[in-house]
Design an enzyme around this catalytic site. Structure first.
Site, PDB file in Angstrom:
ATOM      1  N   ASP A  40       9.440   6.385  12.959  1.00 38.85           N
ATOM      2  CA  ASP A  40       8.113   6.729  12.425  1.00 38.85           C
ATOM      3  C   ASP A  40       7.098   5.764  13.032  1.00 38.85           C
ATOM      4  O   ASP A  40       7.315   4.549  13.052  1.00 38.85           O
ATOM      5  CB  ASP A  40       8.122   6.617  10.886  1.00 38.85           C
ATOM      6  CG  ASP A  40       6.888   7.243  10.267  1.00 38.85           C
ATOM      7  OD1 ASP A  40       5.752   6.843  10.632  1.00 38.85           O
ATOM      8  OD2 ASP A  40       7.036   8.136   9.425  1.00 38.85           O
ATOM      9  N   ILE A  41       6.006   6.312  13.532  1.00 41.90           N
ATOM     10  CA  ILE A  41       5.011   5.504  14.253  1.00 41.90           C
ATOM     11  C   ILE A  41       4.170   4.636  13.304  1.00 41.90           C
ATOM     12  O   ILE A  41       3.605   3.620  13.719  1.00 41.90           O
ATOM     13  CB  ILE A  41       4.132   6.425  15.134  1.00 41.90           C
ATOM     14  CG1 ILE A  41       3.576   5.665  16.319  1.00 41.90           C
ATOM     15  CG2 ILE A  41       3.028   7.102  14.347  1.00 41.90           C
ATOM     16  CD1 ILE A  41       3.042   6.565  17.423  1.00 41.90           C
ATOM     17  N   GLN A 103       2.318  15.615   2.101  1.00 42.53           N
ATOM     18  CA  GLN A 103       2.810  15.964   3.442  1.00 42.53           C
ATOM     19  C   GLN A 103       1.630  16.038   4.401  1.00 42.53           C
ATOM     20  O   GLN A 103       0.594  16.635   4.081  1.00 42.53           O
ATOM     21  CB  GLN A 103       3.550  17.314   3.404  1.00 42.53           C
ATOM     22  CG  GLN A 103       4.214  17.678   4.728  1.00 42.53           C
ATOM     23  CD  GLN A 103       4.994  18.997   4.675  1.00 42.53           C
ATOM     24  OE1 GLN A 103       5.011  19.697   3.658  1.00 42.53           O
ATOM     25  NE2 GLN A 103       5.641  19.328   5.794  1.00 42.53           N
ATOM     26  N   HIS A 109      10.601  17.324   7.606  1.00 47.50           N
ATOM     27  CA  HIS A 109      11.201  16.052   8.041  1.00 47.50           C
ATOM     28  C   HIS A 109      11.674  15.226   6.856  1.00 47.50           C
ATOM     29  O   HIS A 109      11.035  15.206   5.809  1.00 47.50           O
ATOM     30  CB  HIS A 109      10.238  15.224   8.889  1.00 47.50           C
ATOM     31  CG  HIS A 109       8.888  15.039   8.268  1.00 47.50           C
ATOM     32  ND1 HIS A 109       7.935  16.020   8.285  1.00 47.50           N
ATOM     33  CD2 HIS A 109       8.348  14.002   7.601  1.00 47.50           C
ATOM     34  CE1 HIS A 109       6.849  15.598   7.656  1.00 47.50           C
ATOM     35  NE2 HIS A 109       7.071  14.384   7.218  1.00 47.50           N
ATOM     36  N   HIS A 111      12.344  11.415   5.598  1.00 50.78           N
ATOM     37  CA  HIS A 111      12.057   9.996   5.845  1.00 50.78           C
ATOM     38  C   HIS A 111      13.271   9.180   5.403  1.00 50.78           C
ATOM     39  O   HIS A 111      13.796   9.398   4.300  1.00 50.78           O
ATOM     40  CB  HIS A 111      10.887   9.508   4.980  1.00 50.78           C
ATOM     41  CG  HIS A 111       9.570  10.163   5.236  1.00 50.78           C
ATOM     42  ND1 HIS A 111       8.577   9.556   5.973  1.00 50.78           N
ATOM     43  CD2 HIS A 111       9.056  11.353   4.838  1.00 50.78           C
ATOM     44  CE1 HIS A 111       7.505  10.346   6.004  1.00 50.78           C
ATOM     45  NE2 HIS A 111       7.768  11.444   5.324  1.00 50.78           N
TER      46      HIS A 111
HETATM   47  P1  AMP Z   1       4.532  13.286   5.886  1.00 50.72           P
HETATM   48  O1  AMP Z   1       3.257  12.741   5.325  1.00 50.72           O
HETATM   49  O2  AMP Z   1       5.682  13.297   4.938  1.00 50.72           O
HETATM   50  O3  AMP Z   1       4.254  14.634   6.519  1.00 50.72           O
HETATM   51  O4  AMP Z   1       4.970  12.280   7.012  1.00 50.72           O
HETATM   52  C1  AMP Z   1       4.543  12.347   8.335  1.00 50.72           C
HETATM   53  C2  AMP Z   1       5.040  11.088   8.981  1.00 50.72           C
HETATM   54  O5  AMP Z   1       4.920  11.272  10.370  1.00 50.72           O
HETATM   55  C3  AMP Z   1       4.258   9.838   8.612  1.00 50.72           C
HETATM   56  O6  AMP Z   1       5.135   8.869   8.072  1.00 50.72           O
HETATM   57  C4  AMP Z   1       3.647   9.398   9.941  1.00 50.72           C
HETATM   58  O7  AMP Z   1       3.599   7.994  10.069  1.00 50.72           O
HETATM   59  C5  AMP Z   1       4.579  10.035  10.942  1.00 50.72           C
HETATM   60  N1  AMP Z   1       4.016  10.327  12.249  1.00 50.72           N
HETATM   61  C6  AMP Z   1       2.840  10.936  12.526  1.00 50.72           C
HETATM   62  N2  AMP Z   1       2.665  11.046  13.864  1.00 50.72           N
HETATM   63  C7  AMP Z   1       3.769  10.524  14.431  1.00 50.72           C
HETATM   64  C8  AMP Z   1       4.195  10.316  15.782  1.00 50.72           C
HETATM   65  N3  AMP Z   1       3.442  10.689  16.841  1.00 50.72           N
HETATM   66  N4  AMP Z   1       5.388   9.723  15.997  1.00 50.72           N
HETATM   67  C9  AMP Z   1       6.168   9.326  14.963  1.00 50.72           C
HETATM   68  N5  AMP Z   1       5.818   9.480  13.680  1.00 50.72           N
HETATM   69  C10 AMP Z   1       4.641  10.065  13.406  1.00 50.72           C
END
Ligand code: AMP
Length: 147
Positions: A40-41, A103, A109, A111
């Protein structure tokens, strides 16, 4: 109601779809024919990993059985690697369905966060150092490969 309709339609340009298409870079931890795990970024704790299906699923409502099995089995591998690399038993498994739940990326996805419910950092708040992410991905991948 309008918002709900928008969420249930899969957007082919969402950020995780772009990763699956090879259009944007990410730090891979593990991949098989039905799932992908990457760092996760904006981690909520060091070692925060996301696991996605290679299926166009917005959230849990869309997930097909074979992809559900794949993301869970991949999550299990990742969690076991996190336990080893971070020398801790406690790994949070979290999954948000719908904007109302928080979300933000509308491709299903899971976590996996080496943390505790009492210490969890803010959601998607601070960008991690890319070199550190690459290094953690390498460590986790090495443990999975060795099994
Ligand atoms: P959610 O809010 O459950 O949809 O989580 C989305 C997750 O994606 C968050 O924890 C973000 O930090 C992560 N995220 C968003 N863009 C990227 C990316 N380019 N690479 C890796 N993780 C990402």
């Amino acid at each position: 109601m309008t918002e709900l309709n928008q969420q249930t339609t899969y957007d082919d340009n969402n950020i995780f779809a772009k990763m699956l298409n090879g259009d944007i870079p990410y730090h891979k931890v593990y991949e098989d024919d039905k799932s992908l795990a990457f760092m996760d970024i904006m981690p909520q704790a060091e070692g925060h990993v996301l696991v996605i299906p290679k299926q166009k699923a917005v959230d849990l409502a869309d997930l097909e059985p074979e992809y559900a099995a794949a993301v869970l089995m991949t999550s299990k591998k990742v969690m076991q690697a996190q336990r080893q690399v971070f020398e801790r038993e406690g790994i949070i498994q979290m999954q948000l369905n719908g904007a109302q739940a928080g979300q933000t990326v509308f491709h299903y996805h899971i976590h996996l966060i080496p943390s505790s419910i009492h210490e969890l950092g803010r959601h998607a708040a601070v960008m991690a150092d890319q070199e550190q992410l690459a290094n953690l991905a390498k460590q986790l991948a090495a443990v999975i490969d060795a099994e």
